[in-house]
Scaffold this motif. Structure first.
Motif: not given
Length: 492
Positions: A450-465
């Protein structure tokens, strides 16, 4: 000049307005491709084609297994055209051919992975708490997914969204960056050749206000998956909120790469260079803040400067080139502006700090690899995303201080930790406010992770199941097998 068209439904189309725009090769400084300048009418046509394919086309009648097999064929098509796709991206964004080719050869695995996952998405039968009631859950696709990708790794970051969306049974409309659309257009052609039905994958080229905004606001779009700047993500989020559309946002970063005193300094040096300079700093996960323990700070910086001062800048298509140009004219201007801001704030430039004047770079958008020391974490160079080959070095004395500096940021996308201490390697990542933490490595990504961020780096996750569930709706089904019989446990 190479001419491209948009993919809308079963047609290769020009813009309804007849307008076109040109793409600049950042190495040569010349325009090399012409693309349709799409508008709201083109967006509407693409969304309606995607909606029809979702509701009434053969895609809607396929089993999950059949969809998965088609995704495997898409992966095979990408693998067969990896070199061509890489060349298009290098001409569009100036990244090194070696990096782009590696990306394109890895890209098929997203379609193999999510193609295999397509028929593994299962609901549950619940041991229900109300007598006589049979309950189960199921997952259903959302509908039309709008995918908006950036210019730095245009096809890779689009596929992170497209593959799970298609595996879930949705259809997509892709808006690539106006700076790097060519590879996405070829990708749409490969989808067609692989057998995806018309309307399943649509591509509309053009600019944000003219294509991106109408796409986000379109009433038939159920979900938006966006990668880009914090300001762009905020506009997407605000516009999507009007219709309660589902949104995932992968935004900026100011990631800390932390080198502790016990690190293997040879490995750490390579990791720091990879983290910020190998992609000319144009990566959302770039390790643009280097935190170095005070006891090794001066020696490590000296090694870093020595290593980087002989780096070869030049044609990104040549195998010997080690760093390419900045991808766009606006990004060049922004990078040079931040270099001046850092100097004005009192940071000391120990390498680079200007536009390149080297032979062979005079026509391109080249910035010298730049390193600042005497940086404190309150400076703009340490708090704001530059998205260029600019590294801010910050000294620390204790683990607590390093963690505090790393977390003192509006962003939280990624971080790196360099240490031989197993306890530190386990404990520090727990305390870092970042979506991805690499220990003795940097910039590793996978379709599995899974790839994605905390705080102002974003919402949600990409990759993985779990990413596939971002593109599915959960439904509860309650069955009373004896209608007419009063059930005191039923509410309502």
């Amino acid at each position: 000049m190479k001419n491209f068209k948009m993919r809308i439904g079963e047609h290769w189309s020009d813009a309804k307005s007849g307008q076109r725009f040109e793409s600049l090769n950042p190495y040569t400084g010349k325009h090399w491709a012409s693309l349709p300048r799409g508008g709201a009418e083109d967006v509407d046509a693409a969304v309606r084609a995607a909606h029809h394919a979702f509701k009434h086309g053969p895609w809607s009648q396929m089993t999950a297994t059949q969809r998965g097999l088609l995704l495997h064929k898409v992966g095979d098509a990408i693998a067969a055209h990896a070199e061509e796709l890489a060349d298009l991206e290098v001409r569009d964004n100036g990244k090194l051919k070696a990096e782009m080719l590696k990306q394109m050869r890895y890209l098929p695995h997203w379609f193999y992975y999510y193609g295999g996952l397509a028929d593994k998405i299962q609901g549950d039968v619940t041991p229900f708490d109300k007598p006589g009631i049979f309950h189960y859950t199921t997952f259903e696709p959302l509908g039309v997914v709008a995918t908006i990708a950036p210019w730095n790794s245009p096809l890779l970051l689009a596929v992170w969204k497209i593959a799970p969306a298609l595996a879930a049974g949705n259809t997509v409309v892709v808006k690539p960056s106006e700076f790097s659309s060519a590879s996405t257009v070829l990708f749409a052609q490969l989808c067609e050749e692989a057998g995806l039905p018309p309307g399943v994958v649509n591509v509309v080229t053009g600019f944000g206000p003219e294509v991106g905004e109408p796409l986000v606001k379109h009433p038939l779009v159920a979900r938006i998956a966006f990668t880009g700047s914090e300001s762009g993500g905020r506009r997407v989020y605000e516009n999507a909120a009007a219709d309660f559309k589902r949104v995932s946002l992968e935004l900026g970063g100011k990631s800390a790469n932390i080198v502790f005193e016990d690190a293997d300094l040879d490995d750490a040096l390579k990791g720091v260079v990879t983290g910020i300079f190998s992609a000319t700093g144009q990566s959302c996960m770039a390790g643009s803040r280097l935190l170095v323990h005070a006891s090794i700070h001066d020696a490590f910086v000296e090694r870093l400067v020595t290593f980087m001062q002989d780096v070869k800048l030049g044609d990104p298509l040549e195998a010997t080139t080690q760093m390419g140009p900045v991808s766009t004219q606006p990004q060049l201007e922004k990078t040079l502006q931040y270099i001046q801001i850092a100097k004005d704030e009192g940071a000391r430039c120990v390498l680079g700090g200007q536009r390149s004047k080297r032979p062979g770079t005079e026509h391109g958008l080249f910035v010298e690899p730049t390193i600042f020391v005497d940086v404190n974490n309150d400076m703009r160079i340490a708090r704001e995303e530059v998205f260029g080959p600019v590294l801010a070095v910050i000294k620390f004395d204790t683990d607590e201080e390093a963690i505090a500096i790393a977390n003192d940021s509006p962003y939280g996308l990624a971080a790196g930790v360099w240490t031989r201490d197993l306890k530190r390697a386990l404990e520090v990542p727990k305390r870092l406010e970042a979506g991805s933490v690499w220990v003795n490595a940097y910039r590793l990504v996978s379709y599995l992770a899974p790839f994605g961020g905390f705080k102002s780096s974003g919402i949600g996750r990409e990759n993985g199941i779990r990413a596939v569930y971002e593109y599915l709706e959960s439904k509860s089904v309650f069955i009373n097998p004896t209608p007419g019989v009063e059930n005191p446990f039923v509410l309502g």
